[in-house]
Design a protein around this motif. Structure first.
Motif, PDB file in Angstrom:
ATOM      1  N   LEU A   1       1.058  -1.226  -0.033  1.00  0.00           N
ATOM      2  CA  LEU A   1      -0.022   0.113  -0.053  1.00  0.00           C
ATOM      3  C   LEU A   1       0.837   1.181  -0.013  1.00  0.00           C
ATOM      4  N   LEU A   2       2.056   1.450   0.835  1.00  0.00           N
ATOM      5  CA  LEU A   2       2.662   2.456   0.989  1.00  0.00           C
ATOM      6  C   LEU A   2       3.665   2.495  -0.534  1.00  0.00           C
ATOM      7  N   PHE A   3       3.888   1.393  -1.063  1.00  0.00           N
ATOM      8  CA  PHE A   3       4.497   1.334  -2.500  1.00  0.00           C
ATOM      9  C   PHE A   3       3.681   2.037  -3.519  1.00  0.00           C
ATOM     10  N   LEU A   4       2.434   1.660  -3.392  1.00  0.00           N
ATOM     11  CA  LEU A   4       1.270   2.149  -4.344  1.00  0.00           C
ATOM     12  C   LEU A   4       1.139   3.694  -4.153  1.00  0.00           C
ATOM     13  N   THR A   5       1.029   4.008  -2.879  1.00  0.00           N
ATOM     14  CA  THR A   5       0.804   5.399  -2.332  1.00  0.00           C
ATOM     15  C   THR A   5       1.893   6.286  -3.029  1.00  0.00           C
TER      16      THR A   5
END
Length: 130
Positions: A86-90
């Motif tokens: 999720l952090l990578f995507l954000t």
């Protein structure tokens, strides 16, 4: 104009805690956020091309990442792999938005939005990069 626009962007993206309360509502949140960015596109592009704007985008990235982590915690998702995804995507999305507004990519806002929505979890802790 820069500080006023920054405040407006922050209010639009973060004012309603119900907009992004869980991962079931994230697609609507993405639609609203990207609609807002599209409406403000000329001003937003000008803001981001300034030194002040780049700092503001970093601040937004941090705030959005924090919000994602809060939603994970609220929904009792305690999975480091999902958190990383999720952090990578954000952060990746914010980098694409930066490139878009600086004219460094041929991707459209709609393409970025649709990719983001396709990779977003739907309330489960399933890996989103599978």
């Amino acid at each position: 104009v820069g500080a006023e626009l920054q405040g407006e962007i922050e209010e639009q993206l973060f004012s309603n805690s119900g907009q992004f309360a869980d991962f079931n509502s994230v697609e609507g949140y993405i639609d609203e956020a990207f609609d807002f960015l599209k409406q403000q596109e000329p001003i937003y592009s000008e803001l981001l091309s300034s030194k002040e704007g780049r700092g503001f985008l970093n601040k937004l990235e941090n705030e959005i990442s924090q919000r994602v982590l809060e939603v994970m915690h609220r929904n009792k998702i305690d999975d480091k792999d999902t958190e990383l995804e999720l952090l990578f995507l954000t952060n990746g999305t914010m980098a694409l938005l930066r490139k878009y507004h600086l004219g460094e990519t041929d991707l459209s806002l709609d393409q970025i939005k649709e990719f983001l929505k396709a990779k977003t979890p739907t309330g489960s802790s399933r890996p989103i990069l599978s």
